[in-house]
Design a protein around this motif. Sequence first.
Motif, PDB file in Angstrom:
ATOM      1  N   HIS A  95       0.803  -1.226   0.000  1.00 29.90           N
ATOM      2  CA  HIS A  95       0.000   0.000   0.000  1.00 29.90           C
ATOM      3  C   HIS A  95       0.833   1.272   0.000  1.00 29.90           C
ATOM      4  O   HIS A  95       0.394   2.302   0.454  1.00 29.90           O
ATOM      5  N   HIS A  96       2.059   1.217  -0.485  1.00 33.86           N
ATOM      6  CA  HIS A  96       2.934   2.391  -0.575  1.00 33.86           C
ATOM      7  C   HIS A  96       3.113   3.079   0.771  1.00 33.86           C
ATOM      8  O   HIS A  96       3.248   4.286   0.850  1.00 33.86           O
ATOM      9  N   THR A  97       3.070   2.304   1.825  1.00 36.16           N
ATOM     10  CA  THR A  97       3.300   2.824   3.167  1.00 36.16           C
ATOM     11  C   THR A  97       4.774   3.178   3.309  1.00 36.16           C
ATOM     12  O   THR A  97       5.634   2.481   2.790  1.00 36.16           O
ATOM     13  N   ILE A  98       5.082   4.241   4.016  1.00 33.57           N
ATOM     14  CA  ILE A  98       6.466   4.543   4.344  1.00 33.57           C
ATOM     15  C   ILE A  98       6.801   3.631   5.518  1.00 33.57           C
ATOM     16  O   ILE A  98       6.491   3.931   6.674  1.00 33.57           O
ATOM     17  N   LEU A  99       7.377   2.489   5.223  1.00 32.12           N
ATOM     18  CA  LEU A  99       7.515   1.423   6.207  1.00 32.12           C
ATOM     19  C   LEU A  99       8.253   1.824   7.485  1.00 32.12           C
ATOM     20  O   LEU A  99       7.813   1.446   8.567  1.00 32.12           O
ATOM     21  N   LEU A 101       8.104   4.482   9.049  1.00 28.43           N
ATOM     22  CA  LEU A 101       7.215   5.324   9.841  1.00 28.43           C
ATOM     23  C   LEU A 101       5.948   4.595  10.294  1.00 28.43           C
ATOM     24  O   LEU A 101       5.162   5.148  11.065  1.00 28.43           O
ATOM     25  N   ALA A 102       5.760   3.375   9.830  1.00 27.97           N
ATOM     26  CA  ALA A 102       4.548   2.629  10.172  1.00 27.97           C
ATOM     27  C   ALA A 102       4.598   2.158  11.627  1.00 27.97           C
ATOM     28  O   ALA A 102       5.664   1.956  12.200  1.00 27.97           O
ATOM     29  N   SER A 103       3.418   1.979  12.192  1.00 30.66           N
ATOM     30  CA  SER A 103       3.345   1.460  13.572  1.00 30.66           C
ATOM     31  C   SER A 103       3.815   0.008  13.582  1.00 30.66           C
ATOM     32  O   SER A 103       3.824  -0.666  12.548  1.00 30.66           O
ATOM     33  N   ARG A 104       4.181  -0.493  14.754  1.00 34.91           N
ATOM     34  CA  ARG A 104       4.621  -1.877  14.889  1.00 34.91           C
ATOM     35  C   ARG A 104       3.524  -2.816  14.382  1.00 34.91           C
ATOM     36  O   ARG A 104       3.795  -3.791  13.686  1.00 34.91           O
ATOM     37  N   ALA A 105       2.262  -2.529  14.726  1.00 35.77           N
ATOM     38  CA  ALA A 105       1.150  -3.382  14.298  1.00 35.77           C
ATOM     39  C   ALA A 105       1.050  -3.424  12.764  1.00 35.77           C
ATOM     40  O   ALA A 105       0.826  -4.479  12.190  1.00 35.77           O
ATOM     41  N   ASP A 106       1.236  -2.274  12.113  1.00 33.94           N
ATOM     42  CA  ASP A 106       1.178  -2.241  10.649  1.00 33.94           C
ATOM     43  C   ASP A 106       2.342  -3.005  10.019  1.00 33.94           C
ATOM     44  O   ASP A 106       2.210  -3.602   8.953  1.00 33.94           O
ATOM     45  N   LYS A 107       3.487  -2.977  10.670  1.00 35.11           N
ATOM     46  CA  LYS A 107       4.654  -3.682  10.152  1.00 35.11           C
ATOM     47  C   LYS A 107       4.490  -5.195  10.258  1.00 35.11           C
ATOM     48  O   LYS A 107       5.051  -5.953   9.488  1.00 35.11           O
ATOM     49  N   GLU A 108       3.746  -5.635  11.266  1.00 32.67           N
ATOM     50  CA  GLU A 108       3.560  -7.070  11.480  1.00 32.67           C
ATOM     51  C   GLU A 108       2.401  -7.563  10.656  1.00 32.67           C
ATOM     52  O   GLU A 108       2.252  -8.606  10.222  1.00 32.67           O
TER      53      GLU A 108
END
Length: 108
Positions: A95-99, A101-108
């Motif tokens: 989703h073109h997230t700036i990885l 800067l993503a929250s831990r939950a989003d990274k997992e």
Amino acid sequence: MRIATNPTAAIRGAGGIPAEVGAAPFHDFNRKIAAQCYRPNAELGNFEGVSFDFGPTLASWLEESEPEIWRRIVESEAAHRGANGPSNAMASGFHHTILPLASRADKE
């Protein structure tokens, strides 16, 4: 090598990429860039020697619309991995997230 063109899922779902006048003589910029960039680099085996990434939409488009180019890219990456261990193809967030800067939950 950073690949910068991605047809949107909405366009793909609507029956294809519309004609793009600026891409002439090709139908659209994806076809133009495939012919002028991806194909020559794939034929020369350049994807074996550079780091690269494709977003999931572009990767799907190449696999469906230009299977020979996609096959050569996949083979080049496999040859690099076989010779060097780690892959030279870098993962891309869906989703073109700036990885970073993503929250831990989003990274997992």
